[in-house]
Motif scaffolding. Sequence first.
Motif, short mmCIF file in Angstrom:
data_model
loop_
_atom_site.label_atom_id
_atom_site.label_comp_id
_atom_site.label_asym_id
_atom_site.label_seq_id
_atom_site.Cartn_x
_atom_site.Cartn_y
_atom_site.Cartn_z
N ASN A 92 40.61 77.34 24.68
CA ASN A 92 40.33 78.87 24.34
C ASN A 92 38.82 79.06 23.90
OD1 ASN A 92 41.54 81.71 24.38
ND2 ASN A 92 40.88 81.44 22.06
N SER A 93 38.41 80.18 24.35
CA SER A 93 37.03 80.75 24.05
C SER A 93 37.29 81.32 22.81
CB SER A 93 36.58 81.58 25.12
OG SER A 93 36.30 80.75 26.38
N GLY A 94 36.96 80.77 21.50
CA GLY A 94 37.03 81.39 20.49
C GLY A 94 38.38 80.81 19.54
N PRO A 95 38.42 81.07 18.44
CA PRO A 95 39.49 80.43 17.61
C PRO A 95 40.61 81.02 17.61
CG PRO A 95 38.01 82.02 16.06
CD PRO A 95 37.58 81.89 17.50
N ASN A 155 60.69 70.04 17.98
CA ASN A 155 60.32 71.63 17.73
C ASN A 155 58.80 71.98 17.17
OD1 ASN A 155 62.68 72.29 18.88
ND2 ASN A 155 63.80 71.85 16.75
N THR A 156 57.93 71.12 17.45
CA THR A 156 56.61 71.26 16.73
C THR A 156 55.71 71.06 17.60
OG1 THR A 156 57.36 70.18 14.85
CG2 THR A 156 55.02 70.34 14.95
N LEU A 157 54.54 71.85 17.72
CA LEU A 157 53.34 71.80 18.51
C LEU A 157 52.13 71.60 17.60
CD1 LEU A 157 51.47 74.65 18.54
CD2 LEU A 157 53.81 75.68 19.18
N MET A 158 51.07 71.28 18.41
CA MET A 158 49.96 70.78 17.68
C MET A 158 48.74 72.01 17.86
SD MET A 158 47.66 67.13 18.03
CE MET A 158 48.70 66.12 16.77
N ASN A 159 48.54 72.76 16.83
CA ASN A 159 47.31 73.74 17.18
C ASN A 159 46.16 73.39 16.69
OD1 ASN A 159 46.28 76.12 17.76
ND2 ASN A 159 46.27 76.91 15.60
N VAL A 160 45.21 72.87 17.48
CA VAL A 160 43.87 72.28 17.37
C VAL A 160 42.67 73.42 17.42
CG1 VAL A 160 42.31 70.37 18.01
CG2 VAL A 160 44.96 70.31 18.24
N ASN A 161 41.94 73.49 16.48
CA ASN A 161 40.70 74.39 16.46
C ASN A 161 39.44 73.37 16.31
OD1 ASN A 161 41.13 77.67 16.50
ND2 ASN A 161 42.76 76.60 15.54
N VAL A 162 38.38 73.47 17.02
CA VAL A 162 37.31 72.55 17.13
C VAL A 162 36.00 73.33 16.66
CG1 VAL A 162 35.82 70.97 18.33
CG2 VAL A 162 38.18 71.11 18.79
N PRO A 163 35.39 73.25 15.61
CA PRO A 163 34.22 73.82 15.34
C PRO A 163 33.23 74.03 16.57
CG PRO A 163 34.57 72.33 13.70
CD PRO A 163 35.44 72.01 14.84
N GLY A 164 32.50 75.32 16.90
CA GLY A 164 31.62 75.26 17.86
C GLY A 164 30.24 75.34 17.60
N ASP A 165 29.89 76.27 16.46
CA ASP A 165 28.71 76.42 16.25
C ASP A 165 28.11 75.54 14.92
OD1 ASP A 165 30.28 77.28 14.45
OD2 ASP A 165 29.74 79.67 15.06
N THR A 166 28.83 74.43 14.60
CA THR A 166 28.11 73.69 13.53
C THR A 166 28.56 72.07 14.07
OG1 THR A 166 30.32 73.74 12.50
CG2 THR A 166 28.49 75.12 11.51
N ALA A 167 27.88 71.10 13.37
CA ALA A 167 28.12 69.76 13.54
C ALA A 167 29.55 69.66 12.74
CB ALA A 167 27.01 69.03 12.83
N ILE A 168 30.32 68.75 13.81
CA ILE A 168 31.63 68.42 13.34
C ILE A 168 31.49 67.64 11.92
CG2 ILE A 168 33.88 67.24 14.07
CD1 ILE A 168 33.49 68.49 16.84
N THR A 169 32.17 67.78 10.89
CA THR A 169 32.05 66.90 9.98
C THR A 169 33.10 65.91 9.59
OG1 THR A 169 32.67 68.64 8.49
CG2 THR A 169 30.32 68.56 8.70
N GLY A 170 34.40 66.17 10.35
CA GLY A 170 35.50 65.48 10.32
C GLY A 170 36.67 65.92 10.63
N THR A 171 37.90 65.53 10.40
CA THR A 171 39.23 66.17 11.04
C THR A 171 40.13 66.36 9.48
OG1 THR A 171 38.99 64.94 12.77
CG2 THR A 171 41.12 65.74 12.41
N LYS A 172 40.66 67.69 9.64
CA LYS A 172 41.66 68.07 8.61
C LYS A 172 42.88 68.30 9.17
CE LYS A 172 39.57 67.69 4.54
NZ LYS A 172 38.19 67.99 4.69
N VAL A 173 43.95 67.63 8.80
CA VAL A 173 45.35 68.28 9.00
C VAL A 173 45.78 69.37 8.09
CG1 VAL A 173 47.87 67.67 9.13
CG2 VAL A 173 46.17 65.99 9.75
#
Length: 252
Positions: A92-95, A155-173
């Motif tokens: 998606n284009s945007g969070p 009954n569970t989906l994974m909703n993933v958001n990836v930072p777009g305008d900053t350097a990625i610093t890690g992954t958080k559940v």
Amino acid sequence: MPLILLTNDDGITSPGLAALREAVSPLGQVVIVAPDRDNSAVSHSLTMHRPLRVVKQAESVYALDGTPADCVSIALARILKKRPDLLISGINSGPNLGDDISYSGTVSAAVEGTMYSIPSMAVSLAGEPPYDFGPAGKVAAKLAVMILARGLPENTLMNVNVPGDTAITGTKVTRQGRRLWENSIQEVFDPRGRRHYWIGGGTPVRDSGKDTDVHAIQTGCISVTPIHLDLTNHEGVFHLRDDWQLDKEDLT
Ligand code: MN
């Protein structure tokens, strides 16, 4: 070879979908069934008052004049010859953070897949235009490998958001935060001077508790939220049953 169904809500010409296809193509057989135009913020709506038409645009690429949820249900019932091993909606284009999830066509496509017990993931680029979908494509492909190997909880989906305008610093559940919009209803006037209201824009008001999706993105981390189909507030059941004694009331 796994069968991977891709869809989105930004429409079949969206560069986010093209980037997703490129990223996950090495993982299996990829089929795209996506809306023929932008369907952002249509949530989980199904088109029931007119027939839907599927146009095959290329090998394994189908455009549908309907919503993301329409695309998934028609893909599963009519287009795909077997059950997909994975459904990915996006990029998606945007969070899609916090309360966005309730409105999101991107997430709703993954909800539809989950309803049919297909392991499903929604991927959003939580940045601003101009979008660079490359990093989010890589994230989607890595998570896709994991889901194909391990599946997802029931009954569970994974909703993933990836930072777009900053350097990625890690992954958080994360858990779903709150993200409402202030001043998002604009007053506009047409050429005849009549007043209209236009929904869009505004400033997000956040509950960004440290364990939320909103906070993860604020701190430059990839946010991965497991989203359950069951919207019941289970503590609320006890509250209404025990404190209100609602089961014992005569409501007729
Ligand atoms: Mn969208």
